[in-house]
Design a protein around this motif. Structure first.
Motif, PDB file in Angstrom:
ATOM      1  N   GLY A   8       0.935  -0.983   0.050  1.00 15.04           N
ATOM      2  CA  GLY A   8      -0.002  -0.083  -0.176  1.00 15.04           C
ATOM      3  C   GLY A   8       0.879   1.241   0.245  1.00 15.04           C
ATOM      4  N   SER A   9       2.054   1.076   0.447  1.00 14.20           N
ATOM      5  CA  SER A   9       3.120   2.357   0.403  1.00 14.20           C
ATOM      6  C   SER A   9       3.633   2.641  -1.240  1.00 14.20           C
ATOM      7  N   GLY A  10       3.152   1.851  -2.078  1.00 14.19           N
ATOM      8  CA  GLY A  10       3.899   1.736  -3.381  1.00 14.19           C
ATOM      9  C   GLY A  10       3.228   2.879  -4.095  1.00 14.19           C
ATOM     10  N   PHE A  11       3.695   3.157  -5.371  1.00 19.46           N
ATOM     11  CA  PHE A  11       3.228   3.976  -6.501  1.00 19.46           C
ATOM     12  C   PHE A  11       1.776   3.802  -6.592  1.00 19.46           C
ATOM     13  N   VAL A  12       1.233   2.628  -6.654  1.00 21.99           N
ATOM     14  CA  VAL A  12      -0.332   2.580  -7.040  1.00 21.99           C
ATOM     15  C   VAL A  12      -0.908   2.484  -5.795  1.00 21.99           C
ATOM     16  N   GLY A  13      -0.347   1.736  -4.562  1.00 24.08           N
ATOM     17  CA  GLY A  13      -0.936   1.834  -3.437  1.00 24.08           C
ATOM     18  C   GLY A  13      -1.238   2.954  -2.950  1.00 24.08           C
ATOM     19  N   VAL A  30      -0.102  -3.249   4.806  1.00 28.60           N
ATOM     20  CA  VAL A  30       0.921  -4.119   5.276  1.00 28.60           C
ATOM     21  C   VAL A  30       2.054  -3.590   4.725  1.00 28.60           C
ATOM     22  N   SER A  31       3.193  -3.214   5.641  1.00 23.44           N
ATOM     23  CA  SER A  31       4.444  -2.466   5.059  1.00 23.44           C
ATOM     24  C   SER A  31       5.522  -3.240   5.954  1.00 23.44           C
ATOM     25  N   ARG A  32       6.743  -3.369   5.065  1.00 24.74           N
ATOM     26  CA  ARG A  32       7.949  -3.926   5.880  1.00 24.74           C
ATOM     27  C   ARG A  32       8.511  -2.875   6.934  1.00 24.74           C
ATOM     28  N   ASN A  64      -3.591  -7.439  -3.008  1.00 21.54           N
ATOM     29  CA  ASN A  64      -2.197  -7.761  -3.053  1.00 21.54           C
ATOM     30  C   ASN A  64      -1.255  -7.065  -4.048  1.00 21.54           C
ATOM     31  N   LEU A  65      -0.435  -6.059  -3.677  1.00 25.26           N
ATOM     32  CA  LEU A  65       0.431  -5.313  -4.387  1.00 25.26           C
ATOM     33  C   LEU A  65       1.937  -5.485  -4.287  1.00 25.26           C
ATOM     34  N   ALA A  66       2.354  -6.110  -3.150  1.00 25.59           N
ATOM     35  CA  ALA A  66       3.613  -6.054  -2.677  1.00 25.59           C
ATOM     36  C   ALA A  66       4.524  -6.703  -3.185  1.00 25.59           C
ATOM     37  N   SER A  86       9.642 -12.223  -2.947  1.00 20.15           N
ATOM     38  CA  SER A  86       9.080 -11.281  -2.307  1.00 20.15           C
ATOM     39  C   SER A  86       7.391 -11.506  -2.783  1.00 20.15           C
ATOM     40  N   ARG A  87       7.217 -11.590  -3.864  1.00 24.57           N
ATOM     41  CA  ARG A  87       5.758 -11.627  -4.254  1.00 24.57           C
ATOM     42  C   ARG A  87       4.945 -13.012  -3.687  1.00 24.57           C
ATOM     43  N   ILE A  88       5.610 -14.102  -3.750  1.00 20.76           N
ATOM     44  CA  ILE A  88       5.051 -15.181  -3.106  1.00 20.76           C
ATOM     45  C   ILE A  88       4.828 -15.143  -1.607  1.00 20.76           C
ATOM     46  N   LEU A 168       1.997  -0.979 -17.837  1.00 19.46           N
ATOM     47  CA  LEU A 168       2.931   0.159 -17.394  1.00 19.46           C
ATOM     48  C   LEU A 168       2.121   1.212 -16.838  1.00 19.46           C
ATOM     49  N   VAL A 169       2.008   1.556 -15.467  1.00 21.18           N
ATOM     50  CA  VAL A 169       1.579   2.428 -14.823  1.00 21.18           C
ATOM     51  C   VAL A 169       1.844   3.872 -15.019  1.00 21.18           C
ATOM     52  N   LEU A 170       1.069   4.857 -15.576  1.00 18.03           N
ATOM     53  CA  LEU A 170       1.274   6.015 -15.816  1.00 18.03           C
ATOM     54  C   LEU A 170       1.050   6.987 -15.038  1.00 18.03           C
TER      55      LEU A 170
HETATM   56  N1  LIG Z   1       4.097   0.368 -11.878  1.00 17.39           N
HETATM   57  C1  LIG Z   1       3.977  -0.479 -12.819  1.00 17.39           C
HETATM   58  O1  LIG Z   1       4.180   0.257 -14.057  1.00 17.39           O
HETATM   59  C2  LIG Z   1       3.506  -1.740 -12.682  1.00 17.39           C
HETATM   60  C3  LIG Z   1       3.475  -2.465 -13.806  1.00 17.39           C
HETATM   61  C4  LIG Z   1       3.106  -3.935 -13.963  1.00 17.39           C
HETATM   62  C5  LIG Z   1       2.917  -4.522 -12.647  1.00 17.39           C
HETATM   63  N2  LIG Z   1       3.112  -3.840 -11.452  1.00 17.39           N
HETATM   64  C6  LIG Z   1       2.946  -4.273 -10.140  1.00 17.39           C
HETATM   65  O2  LIG Z   1       1.866  -3.708  -9.411  1.00 17.39           O
HETATM   66  C7  LIG Z   1       2.406  -3.681  -7.980  1.00 17.39           C
HETATM   67  C8  LIG Z   1       2.285  -2.448  -7.469  1.00 17.39           C
HETATM   68  O3  LIG Z   1       3.017  -1.557  -8.173  1.00 17.39           O
HETATM   69  P1  LIG Z   1       3.859  -0.203  -7.733  1.00 17.39           P
HETATM   70  O4  LIG Z   1       4.432   0.620  -8.951  1.00 17.39           O
HETATM   71  O5  LIG Z   1       2.809   0.390  -6.654  1.00 17.39           O
HETATM   72  O6  LIG Z   1       4.849  -0.968  -7.039  1.00 17.39           O
HETATM   73  P2  LIG Z   1       5.938  -0.238  -5.936  1.00 17.39           P
HETATM   74  O7  LIG Z   1       6.016   1.229  -5.818  1.00 17.39           O
HETATM   75  O8  LIG Z   1       7.450  -0.563  -6.352  1.00 17.39           O
HETATM   76  O9  LIG Z   1       5.450  -0.618  -4.658  1.00 17.39           O
HETATM   77  C9  LIG Z   1       5.467  -1.963  -3.928  1.00 17.39           C
HETATM   78  C10 LIG Z   1       5.574  -2.025  -2.467  1.00 17.39           C
HETATM   79  O10 LIG Z   1       5.970  -3.479  -2.444  1.00 17.39           O
HETATM   80  C11 LIG Z   1       6.867  -3.410  -1.158  1.00 17.39           C
HETATM   81  N3  LIG Z   1       7.917  -4.121  -1.618  1.00 17.39           N
HETATM   82  C12 LIG Z   1       8.919  -3.673  -2.347  1.00 17.39           C
HETATM   83  N4  LIG Z   1      10.124  -4.422  -2.475  1.00 17.39           N
HETATM   84  C13 LIG Z   1       9.545  -5.500  -1.766  1.00 17.39           C
HETATM   85  C14 LIG Z   1      10.246  -6.783  -1.069  1.00 17.39           C
HETATM   86  N5  LIG Z   1      11.531  -7.173  -1.481  1.00 17.39           N
HETATM   87  N6  LIG Z   1       9.774  -7.593  -0.535  1.00 17.39           N
HETATM   88  C15 LIG Z   1       8.287  -7.363   0.009  1.00 17.39           C
HETATM   89  N7  LIG Z   1       7.689  -6.229  -0.297  1.00 17.39           N
HETATM   90  C16 LIG Z   1       8.339  -5.318  -1.050  1.00 17.39           C
HETATM   91  C17 LIG Z   1       7.011  -2.021  -0.778  1.00 17.39           C
HETATM   92  O11 LIG Z   1       6.440  -1.821   0.287  1.00 17.39           O
HETATM   93  P3  LIG Z   1       7.027  -1.536   1.746  1.00 17.39           P
HETATM   94  O12 LIG Z   1       8.238  -0.942   1.655  1.00 17.39           O
HETATM   95  O13 LIG Z   1       5.802  -0.797   2.645  1.00 17.39           O
HETATM   96  O14 LIG Z   1       7.155  -2.849   2.514  1.00 17.39           O
HETATM   97  C18 LIG Z   1       6.383  -1.097  -1.912  1.00 17.39           C
HETATM   98  O15 LIG Z   1       5.856  -0.151  -1.617  1.00 17.39           O
HETATM   99  C19 LIG Z   1       3.743  -4.245  -8.001  1.00 17.39           C
HETATM  100  O16 LIG Z   1       3.985  -5.580  -7.457  1.00 17.39           O
HETATM  101  C20 LIG Z   1       4.298  -4.293  -9.255  1.00 17.39           C
HETATM  102  O17 LIG Z   1       5.201  -5.628  -9.740  1.00 17.39           O
HETATM  103  C21 LIG Z   1       3.698  -2.317 -11.660  1.00 17.39           C
END
Ligand SMILES: NC(=O)c1ccc[n+]([C@@H]2O[C@H](COP(=O)([O-])OP(=O)(O)OC[C@H]3O[C@@H](n4cnc5c(N)ncnc54)[C@H](OP(=O)(O)O)[C@@H]3O)[C@@H](O)[C@H]2O)c1
Length: 300
Positions: A8-13, A30-32, A64-66, A86-88, A168-170
């Motif tokens: 939830g702390s990520g770009f989409v979350g 849920v965040s690390r 589930n986005l982590a 990390s995903r599993i 790709l998320v824009l």
């Molecule tokens: N952005 C895109 O263009 C795109 C495209 C296709 C798919 N996706 C998928 O969509 C999901 C969300 O995208 P996003 O851009 O929001 O991703 P993001 O900004 O990279 O954020 C994902 C979150 O996952 C957690 N994370 C990072 N590394 C980790 C690790 N090693 N182990 C466990 N948790 C970890 C972090 O949360 P904490 O630090 O709080 O734990 C982070 O805030 C991702 O899984 C990504 O692969 C994204």
């Protein structure tokens, strides 16, 4: 509803949390590193360091986005393992939470929206790709297939599962555009390789809306392509971005340079899939930003 989000702390979350709160939902993240991400999230978010930590306030929806960023580092064998694990592990935490709730006789969430990516299909050349297209077996596919498979057991507990294969998320301030904008703004942008490879993309607000749509439509389950209805090739993406910025984009990066610089990870830039959101469209989801022109105009 009470919605629990991994990543939830990520770009989409971050955007999803804001939108859910605006619509009156309770948000659990849920965040690390709960303390480190506190400043990135609205005050009303309840942030804890594991899914199990929410046993006392069981969620009604799971998102589930982590996962480790796919473009964080070159894909060495150990980095590939980190991307998969990390995903599993994050997905497994949600399954374990449901198992514990079930064992306690507590109510289970009604639905899990679980992440996946366009990489599920691998390199598809110029073939039109919907949710039924057989994948090309390569690392991106194996990563997504394992991520999706990890979520599957939740169905046996009676929880509806919708998987989003995200393009790709824009949006400004993160993701792909954040990396692409600096050279393009300087007029130093250009296509990657031949530019013929497809780049399915989605505006972040449409992705968040799609997650909320899948959350609310109780008959929808299975895999959904999460990308705009008009994907473009890398050459078209380059041209559209340059046009929106009023800059030339005349510096193509040859494929051999990307392969030398990024190794196997260069596949992210040099291959793709003409992915269409067939099932979301069929279910009646409407995109606020169906074309790249419209999306980039809004963002830039
Ligand atoms: N952005 C895109 O263009 C795109 C495209 C296709 C798919 N996706 C998928 O969509 C999901 C969300 O995208 P996003 O851009 O929001 O991703 P993001 O900004 O990279 O954020 C994902 C979150 O996952 C957690 N994370 C990072 N590394 C980790 C690790 N090693 N182990 C466990 N948790 C970890 C972090 O949360 P904490 O630090 O709080 O734990 C982070 O805030 C991702 O899984 C990504 O692969 C994204």
């Amino acid at each position: 509803m009470r919605v629990l989000i991994t990543g939830g702390s990520g770009f989409v979350g971050q955007r999803l949390c804001q939108q859910l709160l605006t619509q009156g939902h309770d948000v659990q993240v849920v965040s690390r590193a709960p303390y480190q991400v506190r400043g990135r999230l609205p005050k009303a978010c309840d942030i804890r360091d594991s899914a199990q930590a929410f046993m006392d306030t069981p969620p009604e929806v799971l998102v589930n986005l982590a996962g480790e960023s796919i473009a964080a580092k070159r894909w060495s064998n150990s980095q590939k393992e980190t991307l998969i694990r990390s995903r599993i592990d994050s997905t497994q935490q949600l399954i374990t939470l449901c198992e514990q709730l079930e064992a306690n006789g507590q109510a289970l969430p009604s639905v899990m929206i679980s992440g996946s990516a366009m990489g599920y299909y691998g390199d598809q050349g110029d073939k039109v790709v919907d949710e039924t297209t057989p994948p090309n077996d390569e690392f991106a596919h194996q990563l997504c297939a394992q991520w999706e498979a990890a979520a599957k057991p939740i169905e046996a507990m009676g929880v509806r599962l919708a998987i989003l294969r995200i393009g790709l998320v824009l949006e400004a301030g993160g993701g792909t555009l954040q990396k692409m904008l600096p050279p393009f703004k300087l007029g130093l942008g250009g296509r990657f390789g031949s530019g013929a490879q497809f780049m399915p993309w989605i505006h972040r607000d449409d992705l968040v809306a799609a997650i909320m749509f899948l959350m609310n439509e109780s008959t929808l389950s299975g895999a959904f392509n999460g990308s705009a209805p008009h994907p473009v090739t890398n050459a078209e993406f380059t041209k559209t971005l340059a046009k929106q910025l009023h800059r030339p984009a005349i510096f193509p990066v040859p494929a051999f340079v990307l392969k030398a610089g990024f190794g196997e990870m260069s596949q992210l830039l040099l291959t793709g899939a003409d992915m269409r959101p067939a099932r979301l469209t069929e279910a009646g989801f409407t995109f606020q930003y169906p074309t790249l022109d419209k999306a980039l105009e809004a963002i830039l």
